[in-house]
Motif scaffolding. Structure first.
Motif, PDB file in Angstrom:
ATOM      1  N   SER A 159      49.292  49.217  22.919  1.00  0.00           N
ATOM      2  CA  SER A 159      48.815  50.481  22.362  1.00  0.00           C
ATOM      3  C   SER A 159      47.760  50.193  21.315  1.00  0.00           C
ATOM      4  O   SER A 159      47.814  49.170  20.635  1.00  0.00           O
ATOM      5  CB  SER A 159      49.969  51.253  21.712  1.00  0.00           C
ATOM      6  OG  SER A 159      50.794  51.827  22.692  1.00  0.00           O
ATOM      7  N   GLY A 160      46.813  51.115  21.188  1.00  0.00           N
ATOM      8  CA  GLY A 160      45.803  50.917  20.159  1.00  0.00           C
ATOM      9  C   GLY A 160      44.685  51.919  20.287  1.00  0.00           C
ATOM     10  O   GLY A 160      44.837  52.953  20.956  1.00  0.00           O
ATOM     11  N   TRP A 161      43.581  51.594  19.645  1.00  0.00           N
ATOM     12  CA  TRP A 161      42.425  52.474  19.635  1.00  0.00           C
ATOM     13  C   TRP A 161      41.367  51.950  20.613  1.00  0.00           C
ATOM     14  O   TRP A 161      41.166  50.728  20.709  1.00  0.00           O
ATOM     15  CB  TRP A 161      41.825  52.523  18.232  1.00  0.00           C
ATOM     16  CG  TRP A 161      42.625  53.336  17.275  1.00  0.00           C
ATOM     17  CD1 TRP A 161      42.384  54.626  16.872  1.00  0.00           C
ATOM     18  CD2 TRP A 161      43.806  52.936  16.567  1.00  0.00           C
ATOM     19  NE1 TRP A 161      43.335  55.046  15.986  1.00  0.00           N
ATOM     20  CE2 TRP A 161      44.232  54.032  15.777  1.00  0.00           C
ATOM     21  CE3 TRP A 161      44.586  51.772  16.528  1.00  0.00           C
ATOM     22  CZ2 TRP A 161      45.357  54.000  14.961  1.00  0.00           C
ATOM     23  CZ3 TRP A 161      45.708  51.720  15.725  1.00  0.00           C
ATOM     24  CH2 TRP A 161      46.082  52.831  14.950  1.00  0.00           C
ATOM     25  N   LEU A 186      47.656  58.876  23.940  1.00  0.00           N
ATOM     26  CA  LEU A 186      48.610  59.271  22.895  1.00  0.00           C
ATOM     27  C   LEU A 186      47.971  60.262  21.933  1.00  0.00           C
ATOM     28  O   LEU A 186      48.638  61.078  21.323  1.00  0.00           O
ATOM     29  CB  LEU A 186      49.099  58.038  22.133  1.00  0.00           C
ATOM     30  CG  LEU A 186      49.820  56.982  22.983  1.00  0.00           C
ATOM     31  CD1 LEU A 186      50.085  55.720  22.170  1.00  0.00           C
ATOM     32  CD2 LEU A 186      51.129  57.549  23.533  1.00  0.00           C
ATOM     33  N   SER A 187      46.655  60.160  21.777  1.00  0.00           N
ATOM     34  CA  SER A 187      45.974  60.974  20.783  1.00  0.00           C
ATOM     35  C   SER A 187      44.479  60.899  21.076  1.00  0.00           C
ATOM     36  O   SER A 187      43.935  59.820  21.245  1.00  0.00           O
ATOM     37  CB  SER A 187      46.266  60.364  19.402  1.00  0.00           C
ATOM     38  OG  SER A 187      46.417  61.316  18.414  1.00  0.00           O
ATOM     39  N   LYS A 188      43.850  62.076  21.147  1.00  0.00           N
ATOM     40  CA  LYS A 188      42.404  62.075  21.352  1.00  0.00           C
ATOM     41  C   LYS A 188      41.697  61.895  20.014  1.00  0.00           C
ATOM     42  O   LYS A 188      42.307  62.020  18.959  1.00  0.00           O
ATOM     43  CB  LYS A 188      41.987  63.381  21.999  1.00  0.00           C
ATOM     44  CG  LYS A 188      42.479  63.492  23.434  1.00  0.00           C
ATOM     45  CD  LYS A 188      41.944  64.737  24.102  1.00  0.00           C
ATOM     46  CE  LYS A 188      42.441  64.781  25.538  1.00  0.00           C
ATOM     47  NZ  LYS A 188      41.968  65.957  26.259  1.00  0.00           N
ATOM     48  N   SER A 189      40.416  61.632  20.094  1.00  0.00           N
ATOM     49  CA  SER A 189      39.658  61.530  18.847  1.00  0.00           C
ATOM     50  C   SER A 189      38.340  62.275  18.979  1.00  0.00           C
ATOM     51  O   SER A 189      37.670  62.194  20.014  1.00  0.00           O
ATOM     52  CB  SER A 189      39.376  60.062  18.515  1.00  0.00           C
ATOM     53  OG  SER A 189      38.526  59.987  17.375  1.00  0.00           O
ATOM     54  N   GLU A 245      37.807  55.586  19.805  1.00  0.00           N
ATOM     55  CA  GLU A 245      38.876  55.900  18.853  1.00  0.00           C
ATOM     56  C   GLU A 245      40.003  56.737  19.434  1.00  0.00           C
ATOM     57  O   GLU A 245      40.892  57.149  18.695  1.00  0.00           O
ATOM     58  CB  GLU A 245      38.320  56.540  17.562  1.00  0.00           C
ATOM     59  CG  GLU A 245      37.292  55.670  16.825  1.00  0.00           C
ATOM     60  CD  GLU A 245      37.801  54.268  16.513  1.00  0.00           C
ATOM     61  OE1 GLU A 245      38.953  54.151  16.063  1.00  0.00           O
ATOM     62  OE2 GLU A 245      37.054  53.291  16.741  1.00  0.00           O
ATOM     63  N   GLN A 276      42.474  64.340  13.661  1.00  0.00           N
ATOM     64  CA  GLN A 276      41.495  64.589  14.726  1.00  0.00           C
ATOM     65  C   GLN A 276      40.771  63.331  15.188  1.00  0.00           C
ATOM     66  O   GLN A 276      40.016  63.367  16.143  1.00  0.00           O
ATOM     67  CB  GLN A 276      40.461  65.610  14.247  1.00  0.00           C
ATOM     68  CG  GLN A 276      41.080  66.972  14.051  1.00  0.00           C
ATOM     69  CD  GLN A 276      40.113  67.976  13.507  1.00  0.00           C
ATOM     70  OE1 GLN A 276      38.946  67.653  13.303  1.00  0.00           O
ATOM     71  NE2 GLN A 276      40.583  69.185  13.282  1.00  0.00           N
ATOM     72  N   PHE A 277      41.004  62.236  14.452  1.00  0.00           N
ATOM     73  CA  PHE A 277      40.260  61.026  14.797  1.00  0.00           C
ATOM     74  C   PHE A 277      41.147  59.932  15.366  1.00  0.00           C
ATOM     75  O   PHE A 277      40.929  58.751  15.115  1.00  0.00           O
ATOM     76  CB  PHE A 277      39.488  60.523  13.576  1.00  0.00           C
ATOM     77  CG  PHE A 277      38.412  61.460  13.118  1.00  0.00           C
ATOM     78  CD1 PHE A 277      37.220  61.566  13.824  1.00  0.00           C
ATOM     79  CD2 PHE A 277      38.595  62.269  12.008  1.00  0.00           C
ATOM     80  CE1 PHE A 277      36.226  62.443  13.421  1.00  0.00           C
ATOM     81  CE2 PHE A 277      37.611  63.154  11.597  1.00  0.00           C
ATOM     82  CZ  PHE A 277      36.423  63.237  12.302  1.00  0.00           C
ATOM     83  N   GLY A 278      42.174  60.338  16.113  1.00  0.00           N
ATOM     84  CA  GLY A 278      42.998  59.323  16.759  1.00  0.00           C
ATOM     85  C   GLY A 278      44.152  58.862  15.889  1.00  0.00           C
ATOM     86  O   GLY A 278      44.097  57.783  15.299  1.00  0.00           O
ATOM     87  N   ALA A 279      45.197  59.689  15.844  1.00  0.00           N
ATOM     88  CA  ALA A 279      46.375  59.320  15.046  1.00  0.00           C
ATOM     89  C   ALA A 279      47.410  58.706  15.970  1.00  0.00           C
ATOM     90  O   ALA A 279      47.753  59.288  16.996  1.00  0.00           O
ATOM     91  CB  ALA A 279      46.943  60.552  14.365  1.00  0.00           C
ATOM     92  N   PHE A 283      53.239  53.330  16.263  1.00  0.00           N
ATOM     93  CA  PHE A 283      53.668  53.050  17.636  1.00  0.00           C
ATOM     94  C   PHE A 283      55.171  52.802  17.719  1.00  0.00           C
ATOM     95  O   PHE A 283      55.613  51.820  18.309  1.00  0.00           O
ATOM     96  CB  PHE A 283      52.874  51.868  18.218  1.00  0.00           C
ATOM     97  CG  PHE A 283      51.387  52.125  18.250  1.00  0.00           C
ATOM     98  CD1 PHE A 283      50.867  53.121  19.063  1.00  0.00           C
ATOM     99  CD2 PHE A 283      50.512  51.399  17.445  1.00  0.00           C
ATOM    100  CE1 PHE A 283      49.495  53.370  19.093  1.00  0.00           C
ATOM    101  CE2 PHE A 283      49.141  51.657  17.465  1.00  0.00           C
ATOM    102  CZ  PHE A 283      48.638  52.642  18.286  1.00  0.00           C
ATOM    103  N   VAL A 330      43.522  57.112  20.997  1.00  0.00           N
ATOM    104  CA  VAL A 330      44.699  56.247  20.913  1.00  0.00           C
ATOM    105  C   VAL A 330      45.411  56.293  22.251  1.00  0.00           C
ATOM    106  O   VAL A 330      45.764  57.375  22.726  1.00  0.00           O
ATOM    107  CB  VAL A 330      45.650  56.715  19.792  1.00  0.00           C
ATOM    108  CG1 VAL A 330      46.859  55.792  19.703  1.00  0.00           C
ATOM    109  CG2 VAL A 330      44.919  56.767  18.459  1.00  0.00           C
TER     110      VAL A 330
END
Lengths: 583, 583
Positions: B22-24, B102-105, B68, A519-522, A240, B70
């Motif tokens: 920010s987070g998961w 920010l990022s899919k999972s 998950e 693919q798992f939430g970076a 972040f 982000v």
């Protein structure tokens, strides 16, 4: 009990105490009826006195001590007649009344003193004796302290030191890997890490948020003077964050280290320099900014005078050496020789002396008159008394050559003081660099570095122009650390691999697990790595990292002390399913 | 900026502040016109509220979030209606007004929760997801803290952390080395260190006085459940010390760690137990002394009654299990099965129930009457209600078997509480142990361990009886650390090598540099090494070291996440001058 105190501990306050010290005999000397023994350990040196009149037997025993004997001596602390102000224990001496030899010593192959008579090779072979010299040991104590301060700083910022594996997977990208055959998986190999790059990125994907590690890394490269096959990094990663967060955090670390280790406080923000500007102004991506002497492009003022070499040159660059107009013919010839050295490769050097009296004397007087040279001088901001040095040719090569000349002039003018520190950030490195050999682009930093968003559109059309979110910390012309904001998107990473000439299959084979992880939430993430050995050597004020490593290897990758590498038993080869290749 | 606060930070005090976190996405749930999103990072979980009435578009976006994902969410901190006392942020929630993905999972292969549905293998393959589970990450945070506290303690005692090389020299002694082919020295190999043993001794000869290192070590052994090919040691060495100094110093370290990490304070000196007594009383060199149940030798009271098995036995050993006289037939049969398991190997189990009413019931009632069994009970200090368990046979094997039975009974009786810690020093290990396979003595600790001076005279006549200055720190039946006072004399070291079956040439070939070093004034020295992984797992209260290693390998030495070891390119083999061996 071998000792009550160390050899660096006793002071006037301990007078009349009976003490026992252990250590190495630094030297022994007889003076009248007395024998004086200097006993040394890591903490200092203490003087013992043996008296032939009061205890002949003991004094006799002391007279037989050789250098580097290990002894334990008991006696009474007394005030010294002739004090020695050079050492902290110099106000006292110990009247010995018991002496035990713990270990004899053969005559060492070189003197164990800061100013030793031992050559490099001999000292490497007997490294354990070289390490007895306090100047060498102090480098390793400094190394230890640097480790403490790095950890103090990062721990307090919630970084988690996490060990990543040493037995990992070989990837053909980058430098050559050291490999380790697996006995349990015959025909397969581990590789030693060139850096924990992928693992620290995985830790960010794991939500570790802030990671660091002081960690050994390995590169099987042909070794230059200042490279080691195994070296140590301060490896860091944060989630972040944007580039600015990383620069802030690690500028903070750098300030902390300078304050703790060198008592240096920087009362300014570290300057930032674009990579492109660094090349243009200093001919280097790691400029030494302890001194100015920036490049001046003379193309406009120097072209069109019929001097073919200049008229046809892609680039004409100058530096101005303050107060050097008085350089002699011989000095100028030496500079010409310097730039012509094969590793620098310039064809020649043009000079302009701007004499104190306002006149000019140059090596191109045939083509330029005083008025024209005055324009050069003005462009260079030169004053009477200064010397202008000019190189011409292909731009990229000439910038580099001029950079070398600039450093040489800086050294000649005493502008590169080891006790002055000038840090800066070099930012916005190119994402890719063209490799002539393989006729394809390589990642300048590494394949995980993210391109600048505003340059995305150039990735297809002009890949060489794409700038990266990559940065180096440079101090006194040395690249001390470097890093980047990483790609955290599978698609972008796949595209990068494509640009780097990986087939989809190769990318999957080598970095499939990282691509999967994306693919798992970076989270967005980035990091930096500092060369620990280089940092220590900078703080120690020495040039070679070899001197700050306890047991270094030589230029052939050999440890001459333990005689390694060496052959192994045939059974080991059989167990590993390996054979020597026939020529 | 990705966040103003972490997900573990906000409290009632921040009410009305606008924040970005920010987070998961831990989970999202719809309740009436609201959507609640739990956002997770390393520091905690914070609840966000999206309202369909006030901001339908945003709430709709939130409803599409998967586990998950982000995200960065901005909003205002408010006091929560229904407070959640289970989490530190449970008094507040954040009314979201901005949401950035920010990022899919993809859907994770197992649930990212302490109580997960993922099996071992799956979790290893996706270790980066497993590490998101807070129970796993906490083990690594504990590991980090342990490192800090080890360093704090040793730094303050003037130990210097010194890195020793990873690319060293293969020695056939001890476990199998991992080897690394040298490209620059074809046909030659480095080895990875099984421990920095020789280097730390050289550092003592160098006068470093006090050394430590938290360091990776490597052993190419067939792996058992709780072994890793690479593992971490706290490696320590001190000069001018005797055994007592080492025990004192590292008992201090152990106390420090327990206090800092578990808030456990030992108000007693760690007990010391001779190796011989440990074997005699507990059948183990690492006794678990959380409970008594010491062995009783029944030879005197049980022999001579015509029971052939006993009369002819080399050893008859008993333990007394308090309050177990009520064990059923089935329970006793299970115990018999236990001791008969191949890995334990006893032939059978004799029991004596000392019933509450004072009567006896035993499996040897045919041979012994109540009066005789009373003598057994007296020897065992048994009370009515206790159960006496007896094993007979060859002494050494029976002691070990009885040791296993003792541990089993300790477990059955709940005497092995993971939150109770009972440290002890096991001292005076034998110097040598006989190896049936090679028909020669091996060093029990390692070849540099010094024999006890008072046992010197036995070295020629009865080598197996010579005791060493060697010691282990044992906690709860686990060997946590071990070390020895080293030999510091060339002649004694040469003699040791001779006893270990080295020819003079082999000794010189492998340890010549150490033998050489001894000639230049070696101080008396000794040290200890702690298993870092094992210490962490003990403090974490878990059984396997694998759970305290970020990226462990499986029982075949494979990292299933990165799929290593793996094949390498043919060019690498060619460069190294290696080929695969034909079968």
């Amino acid at each position: 009990m071998y000792r009550t105190h160390t050899c660096g501990e006793l002071r006037i306050e301990q007078i009349n105490q009976t003490v026992t010290l252990s250590g190495w005999v630094q030297k022994a000397r007889d003076l009248g009826g007395m024998t004086f023994v200097d006993l040394r350990d890591r903490y200092g040196i203490t003087q013992f006195v043996f008296n032939m009149e009061t205890n002949a037997e003991l004094c006799d025993k002391a007279r037989k001590l050789g250098r580097e004997f290990v002894v334990a001596i008991t006696g009474k602390v007394t005030e010294r007649q002739s004090k020695n102000n050079k050492i902290p224990t110099g106000n006292i001496e110990i009247i010995a009344d018991k002496l035990e030899i713990l270990s004899k010593s053969a005559i060492p192959p070189f003197t164990i003193e800061d100013d030793t008579d031992g050559g490099d090779e001999l000292r490497m072979k007997y490294r354990y004796l070289d390490l007895r010299r306090s100047c060498v040991r102090e480098n390793l104590v400094l190394r230890h302290k640097l480790g403490i301060e790095v950890r103090n700083y990062l721990d307090q910022l919630n970084f988690i030191e996490t060990e990543t594996p040493v037995l990992i997977k070989s990837t053909p990208e980058g430098a050559r890997d050291f490999i380790v055959p697996s006995r349990m998986n015959p025909g397969q190999f581990y590789a030693l890490p060139q850096s924990p790059q992928v693992f620290k990125q995985l830790l960010m994907i794991s939500g570790f948020d802030r990671y660091y590690q002081i960690v050994k890394c390995f590169r099987d490269e042909d070794l230059r003077a200042d490279r080691q096959p195994e070296f140590t990094q301060i490896d860091c990663e944060m989630a972040f964050v944007e580039q600015e967060d990383i620069l802030d955090t690690f500028e903070g670390l750098t300030r902390h280290l300078f304050q703790k280790l060198r008592n240096v406080i920087f009362d300014y923000n570290f300057p930032r320099l674009e990579y492109a500007d660094a090349m243009e102004l200093y001919g280097s991506d790691k400029p030494d900014i302890r001194f100015e002497m920036k490049f001046v492009d003379l193309s406009v003022v120097a072209k069109g005078n019929g001097f073919k070499v200049f008229d046809e040159a892609e680039y004409i660059g100058a530096i101005c050496a303050e107060g050097c107009a008085n350089y002699t013919r011989k000095q100028l010839d030496k500079l010409t020789d310097f730039v012509r050295k094969p590793q620098i490769g310039a064809k020649g050097l043009v000079y302009v002396k701007y004499n104190e009296d306002g006149s000019f004397k140059s090596s191109v007087d045939k083509f330029y008159d005083a008025a024209q040279l005055q324009k050069w001088a003005d462009a260079c901001n030169a004053k009477p008394g200064d010397l202008i040095l000019v190189l011409v040719g292909d731009k990229s090569a000439t910038l580099t050559q001029l950079g070398e000349l600039r450093l040489e002039m800086g050294s000649q003018l005493g502008l590169r003081d080891k006790n002055v520190f000038k840090p800066l950030w070099v930012v916005n490195f190119p994402l890719l660099e063209w490799d002539e050999d393989s006729q394809r682009f390589h990642a300048m930093h590494h394949p995980f570095t993210s391109p600048k968003q505003e340059d995305f559109h150039l990735l297809e059309t002009d890949p060489g122009a794409v700038r990266a979110n990559a940065y180096d910390l440079v101090i006194n012309g040395v690249e001390v650390g470097g890093g980047s904001i990483r790609i955290h998107d599978t698609n972008l990473q796949a595209e990068m691999f494509k640009h780097l000439g990986f087939t989809e299959e190769e990318a999957k084979e080598q970095f499939g697990f990282l691509m999967n992880a994306f693919q798992f939430g970076a989270p967005p993430h980035g990091g930096i790595a500092f060369g620990f050995d280089r940092l220590v050597s900078m703080f120690a004020g020495i040039d070679s990292i070899r001197d700050v490593i306890a047991f270094p290897k030589n230029n052939s990758g050999r440890d001459v002390m333990i005689d390694s590498p060496s052959t192994i038993a045939e059974e080991q080869m059989i167990e590993l399913g390996l054979d020597y290749r026939k020529k």
